[in-house]
Design a protein around this motif. Structure first.
Motif, PDB file in Angstrom:
ATOM      1  N   LEU A 121      14.566  78.735 -67.270  1.00  0.00           N
ATOM      2  CA  LEU A 121      15.475  77.338 -66.725  1.00  0.00           C
ATOM      3  C   LEU A 121      16.493  77.016 -67.827  1.00  0.00           C
ATOM      4  CD1 LEU A 121      12.661  74.826 -65.794  1.00  0.00           C
ATOM      5  CD2 LEU A 121      13.821  76.544 -64.334  1.00  0.00           C
ATOM      6  N   VAL A 122      17.569  77.000 -67.396  1.00  0.00           N
ATOM      7  CA  VAL A 122      18.943  76.779 -68.185  1.00  0.00           C
ATOM      8  C   VAL A 122      19.447  75.553 -67.855  1.00  0.00           C
ATOM      9  CG1 VAL A 122      21.117  77.625 -68.987  1.00  0.00           C
ATOM     10  CG2 VAL A 122      19.221  79.319 -68.670  1.00  0.00           C
ATOM     11  N   ASP A 123      19.504  74.488 -68.484  1.00  0.00           N
ATOM     12  CA  ASP A 123      19.771  73.031 -68.215  1.00  0.00           C
ATOM     13  C   ASP A 123      19.035  72.707 -67.154  1.00  0.00           C
ATOM     14  OD1 ASP A 123      21.991  72.949 -70.002  1.00  0.00           O
ATOM     15  OD2 ASP A 123      23.434  74.161 -68.555  1.00  0.00           O
ATOM     16  N   GLY A 124      17.961  72.966 -66.973  1.00  0.00           N
ATOM     17  CA  GLY A 124      16.891  72.590 -66.019  1.00  0.00           C
ATOM     18  C   GLY A 124      16.639  73.263 -64.784  1.00  0.00           C
ATOM     19  N   ARG A 125      17.522  74.282 -64.528  1.00  0.00           N
ATOM     20  CA  ARG A 125      17.555  75.190 -63.458  1.00  0.00           C
ATOM     21  C   ARG A 125      17.382  76.713 -63.562  1.00  0.00           C
ATOM     22  NH1 ARG A 125      22.579  72.570 -59.914  1.00  0.00           N
ATOM     23  NH2 ARG A 125      21.801  70.223 -59.947  1.00  0.00           N
ATOM     24  N   PRO A 126      16.701  77.229 -62.682  1.00  0.00           N
ATOM     25  CA  PRO A 126      16.788  78.898 -62.770  1.00  0.00           C
ATOM     26  C   PRO A 126      18.012  79.433 -62.468  1.00  0.00           C
ATOM     27  CG  PRO A 126      16.028  78.017 -60.534  1.00  0.00           C
ATOM     28  CD  PRO A 126      16.086  76.742 -61.420  1.00  0.00           C
ATOM     29  N   VAL A 127      18.191  80.773 -62.884  1.00  0.00           N
ATOM     30  CA  VAL A 127      19.515  81.312 -62.838  1.00  0.00           C
ATOM     31  C   VAL A 127      19.454  82.247 -62.060  1.00  0.00           C
ATOM     32  CG1 VAL A 127      21.482  82.535 -64.256  1.00  0.00           C
ATOM     33  CG2 VAL A 127      19.863  80.572 -65.307  1.00  0.00           C
ATOM     34  N   ARG A 128      19.960  82.427 -60.992  1.00  0.00           N
ATOM     35  CA  ARG A 128      20.188  83.527 -59.732  1.00  0.00           C
ATOM     36  C   ARG A 128      20.676  84.659 -60.296  1.00  0.00           C
ATOM     37  NH1 ARG A 128      23.119  82.020 -54.747  1.00  0.00           N
ATOM     38  NH2 ARG A 128      22.169  84.029 -54.135  1.00  0.00           N
ATOM     39  N   CYS A 129      19.902  85.821 -60.132  1.00  0.00           N
ATOM     40  CA  CYS A 129      20.452  87.079 -60.405  1.00  0.00           C
ATOM     41  C   CYS A 129      21.734  87.532 -59.845  1.00  0.00           C
ATOM     42  CB  CYS A 129      19.377  88.237 -60.372  1.00  0.00           C
ATOM     43  SG  CYS A 129      17.628  87.746 -61.140  1.00  0.00           S
ATOM     44  N   ALA A 130      21.894  86.997 -58.862  1.00  0.00           N
ATOM     45  CA  ALA A 130      23.241  87.199 -57.952  1.00  0.00           C
ATOM     46  C   ALA A 130      24.439  86.704 -58.541  1.00  0.00           C
ATOM     47  CB  ALA A 130      23.012  86.875 -56.560  1.00  0.00           C
ATOM     48  N   ALA A 131      24.229  85.552 -59.527  1.00  0.00           N
ATOM     49  CA  ALA A 131      25.188  84.764 -60.023  1.00  0.00           C
ATOM     50  C   ALA A 131      25.377  85.334 -61.384  1.00  0.00           C
ATOM     51  CB  ALA A 131      24.802  83.270 -59.811  1.00  0.00           C
ATOM     52  N   VAL A 132      24.596  85.931 -62.038  1.00  0.00           N
ATOM     53  CA  VAL A 132      24.899  86.187 -63.574  1.00  0.00           C
ATOM     54  C   VAL A 132      24.272  87.510 -63.619  1.00  0.00           C
ATOM     55  CG1 VAL A 132      24.134  85.647 -65.975  1.00  0.00           C
ATOM     56  CG2 VAL A 132      24.544  83.817 -64.360  1.00  0.00           C
ATOM     57  N   GLY A 133      25.182  88.513 -64.353  1.00  0.00           N
ATOM     58  CA  GLY A 133      24.996  89.932 -64.431  1.00  0.00           C
ATOM     59  C   GLY A 133      23.861  90.164 -65.790  1.00  0.00           C
ATOM     60  N   GLN A 134      23.355  91.403 -65.835  1.00  0.00           N
ATOM     61  CA  GLN A 134      22.503  91.703 -66.919  1.00  0.00           C
ATOM     62  C   GLN A 134      23.031  91.402 -68.442  1.00  0.00           C
ATOM     63  OE1 GLN A 134      19.420  92.153 -68.888  1.00  0.00           O
ATOM     64  NE2 GLN A 134      19.273  92.641 -66.614  1.00  0.00           N
ATOM     65  N   ALA A 135      24.509  91.513 -68.449  1.00  0.00           N
ATOM     66  CA  ALA A 135      25.022  91.480 -69.911  1.00  0.00           C
ATOM     67  C   ALA A 135      25.115  90.185 -70.155  1.00  0.00           C
ATOM     68  CB  ALA A 135      26.375  91.990 -69.852  1.00  0.00           C
ATOM     69  N   GLU A 136      25.168  88.989 -69.558  1.00  0.00           N
ATOM     70  CA  GLU A 136      25.054  87.832 -69.807  1.00  0.00           C
ATOM     71  C   GLU A 136      23.711  87.337 -69.717  1.00  0.00           C
ATOM     72  OE1 GLU A 136      26.758  83.410 -68.386  1.00  0.00           O
ATOM     73  OE2 GLU A 136      27.682  85.254 -67.283  1.00  0.00           O
ATOM     74  N   ALA A 137      22.702  87.707 -68.687  1.00  0.00           N
ATOM     75  CA  ALA A 137      21.404  87.279 -68.555  1.00  0.00           C
ATOM     76  C   ALA A 137      20.662  87.610 -69.826  1.00  0.00           C
ATOM     77  CB  ALA A 137      20.859  87.959 -67.259  1.00  0.00           C
ATOM     78  N   ALA A 138      20.860  88.803 -70.565  1.00  0.00           N
ATOM     79  CA  ALA A 138      20.073  89.038 -71.612  1.00  0.00           C
ATOM     80  C   ALA A 138      20.136  87.974 -72.818  1.00  0.00           C
ATOM     81  CB  ALA A 138      20.454  90.294 -72.256  1.00  0.00           C
ATOM     82  N   GLY A 139      21.476  87.318 -72.815  1.00  0.00           N
ATOM     83  CA  GLY A 139      21.689  86.397 -73.918  1.00  0.00           C
ATOM     84  C   GLY A 139      21.429  84.711 -73.838  1.00  0.00           C
ATOM     85  N   LEU A 140      20.869  84.730 -72.413  1.00  0.00           N
ATOM     86  CA  LEU A 140      20.622  83.406 -71.979  1.00  0.00           C
ATOM     87  C   LEU A 140      19.418  82.745 -72.779  1.00  0.00           C
ATOM     88  CD1 LEU A 140      20.731  83.593 -68.002  1.00  0.00           C
ATOM     89  CD2 LEU A 140      22.173  82.583 -69.510  1.00  0.00           C
ATOM     90  N   THR A 141      19.697  81.285 -73.111  1.00  0.00           N
ATOM     91  CA  THR A 141      18.677  80.590 -73.652  1.00  0.00           C
ATOM     92  C   THR A 141      18.399  79.507 -72.943  1.00  0.00           C
ATOM     93  OG1 THR A 141      20.256  79.239 -74.747  1.00  0.00           O
ATOM     94  CG2 THR A 141      19.578  81.675 -75.961  1.00  0.00           C
ATOM     95  N   GLY A 142      17.069  78.939 -72.945  1.00  0.00           N
ATOM     96  CA  GLY A 142      16.444  77.901 -72.257  1.00  0.00           C
ATOM     97  C   GLY A 142      14.967  77.802 -72.332  1.00  0.00           C
ATOM     98  N   VAL A 143      14.225  77.230 -71.345  1.00  0.00           N
ATOM     99  CA  VAL A 143      12.695  77.007 -71.419  1.00  0.00           C
ATOM    100  C   VAL A 143      12.143  77.654 -70.283  1.00  0.00           C
ATOM    101  CG1 VAL A 143      12.993  74.976 -72.467  1.00  0.00           C
ATOM    102  CG2 VAL A 143      12.977  75.017 -70.183  1.00  0.00           C
ATOM    103  N   VAL A 144      10.807  77.895 -70.571  1.00  0.00           N
ATOM    104  CA  VAL A 144      10.025  78.793 -69.446  1.00  0.00           C
ATOM    105  C   VAL A 144       9.622  77.533 -68.320  1.00  0.00           C
ATOM    106  CG1 VAL A 144       7.773  80.112 -69.009  1.00  0.00           C
ATOM    107  CG2 VAL A 144       9.301  80.295 -71.267  1.00  0.00           C
ATOM    108  N   ALA A 145       9.928  78.067 -67.238  1.00  0.00           N
ATOM    109  CA  ALA A 145       9.407  77.222 -66.144  1.00  0.00           C
ATOM    110  C   ALA A 145       8.092  77.165 -65.885  1.00  0.00           C
ATOM    111  CB  ALA A 145      10.110  77.664 -64.870  1.00  0.00           C
ATOM    112  N   GLU A 146       7.553  75.869 -65.430  1.00  0.00           N
ATOM    113  CA  GLU A 146       5.837  75.920 -65.256  1.00  0.00           C
ATOM    114  C   GLU A 146       5.184  76.485 -63.956  1.00  0.00           C
ATOM    115  OE1 GLU A 146       4.730  71.724 -65.397  1.00  0.00           O
ATOM    116  OE2 GLU A 146       5.572  71.410 -67.210  1.00  0.00           O
ATOM    117  N   GLY A 147       6.322  76.991 -63.281  1.00  0.00           N
ATOM    118  CA  GLY A 147       6.033  77.548 -61.910  1.00  0.00           C
ATOM    119  C   GLY A 147       7.298  78.068 -61.353  1.00  0.00           C
ATOM    120  N   ASP A 148       7.115  78.888 -60.047  1.00  0.00           N
ATOM    121  CA  ASP A 148       8.115  79.469 -59.289  1.00  0.00           C
ATOM    122  C   ASP A 148       8.156  78.758 -58.128  1.00  0.00           C
ATOM    123  OD1 ASP A 148       6.107  80.313 -57.811  1.00  0.00           O
ATOM    124  OD2 ASP A 148       5.995  82.159 -59.002  1.00  0.00           O
ATOM    125  N   GLY A 149       7.554  77.548 -57.547  1.00  0.00           N
ATOM    126  CA  GLY A 149       7.712  76.994 -56.428  1.00  0.00           C
ATOM    127  C   GLY A 149       7.318  77.491 -55.257  1.00  0.00           C
TER     128      GLY A 149
END
Length: 337
Positions: free
Chosen positions: A195-223
């Protein structure tokens, strides 16, 4: 036109994948097209029924395979070859393009051990539509996927009831299997969404190069609403219903042999792409037992196949290649009364 692995490289994760349905074998992809007149429901570009194409290579037909939703790298041709070379993946892999509504791929909180890239995980995404693939996998292929995905450690294999998964032939895959995040695990191995800013990040919206450096928190579940699978999947359970014309219909002469296997009242139904081919669809309490009963009744010349009903529901039926143009024959010897 066939294609090679170098047209769809595996790096960076999740790799490139064809925007079409295909069967992959020996580092070569063969495009597929839906065809309701084919017994398998699919044909190669050359017009060969997919089950016949598989049989010519000593491979299992579609009826002996289970639907596994692939939302990460497992729909990448180069990854399929890697699975063969590294984990001895057996036989051709059948990947059918799927439109997923309400579910999709998001970046996981943990990283991959092999290369520190960020893997994908499945999550509920209300209102979102994405294109992925359904792998019709043999039980032996599922065992390879179990090893690759770290079943029980990083992911669980489960039937997913959230959202809709619809194939190019109009079929709605009922609660497909998918590898979803396993509970617990270390921060590095977890496959719960990041979760980044409280929301999951879609793979379709962010490529691997940027995704590898993301910081956030672990979601409690996947819904997701899931039923976790214990042991190996059973092809007969996918789907858990049967389309019957002729003498096995409610009120007909042999309905009494099928009635004990019914789970709820039967419903009128028509085959998609085959106007006028009508019958009943019966939900099954124990699909394997019910199908065995029906197979014994119709005889060895008929075999179990999946068909698409009007509206997209998928059901089993018993069919054989007809005398003209390979059309599935579904009536005789089922009869009409």
């Amino acid at each position: 036109m066939t294609f090679g692995d170098r047209d769809y490289p595996a790096a960076p994760y999740p790799g490139a994948r064809p925007d079409r349905s295909f069967v992959h074998d020996r580092a070569t992809g063969h495009p597929l097209r839906p065809d309701h007149t084919a017994l398998a429901g699919w044909r190669t570009e050359q017009g060969t029924d997919l089950d016949e194409w598989l049989a010519a290579r000593g491979a299992a037909p579609l009826a002996e395979r289970v639907p596994v939703l692939c939302y990460g790298s497992n729909a990448c041709p180069a990854k399929l070859t890697w699975l063969r070379e590294t984990l001895d993946l057996p036989g051709p892999a059948v990947l059918l393009r799927a439109t997923c509504t309400g579910i999709g791929a998001v970046w996981a909180a943990g990283l991959r051990v092999v290369d520190d890239q960020r893997p994908a995980t499945l999550a509920a995404l209300p209102g979102v539509r994405e294109t992925h693939a359904v792998w019709l996998a043999t039980p032996e292929q599922v065992r390879v996927l179990d090893e690759c995905e770290g079943r029980g450690l990083r992911y669980r294999l489960a039937r997913v009831a959230t959202g809709e998964v619809r194939l190019d032939d109009g079929a709605v895959v009922d609660r497909p299997l998918a590898y979803v995040a396993a509970p617990g695990g270390t921060a590095r191995l977890t496959r719960h969404p990041l979760l980044v800013d409280g929301r999951p990040v879609r793979c379709a919206a962010v490529g691997q190069a940027e995704a590898a450096g993301l910081t956030g928190v672990v979601a409690e579940g996947d819904g997701l609403a899931v039923a976790v699978l214990d042991g190996a999947p059973v092809p007969a359970d996918h789907p858990g219903r049967l389309f019957v014309p002729g003498t096995l219909q409610p009120g007909a002469s042999h309905w009494s042999s099928l009635a004990p296997h019914a789970a709820g009242p039967p419903r009128r139904a028509e085959l998609a792409g085959r106007p006028g081919v009508c019958g009943w669809v019966v939900d099954l309490a124990d699909p394997a037992a019910a199908l065995s009963t029906v197979e014994e009744y119709v005889g060895a010349e008929y075999r179990r196949v999946r068909v698409v009903l009007a509206g997209g529901t998928v059901a089993w039926t018993l069919g054989r290649a007809g005398p003209a143009e390979g059309l599935p024959e579904l009536a005789a010897p089922w009869g009409t009364t």
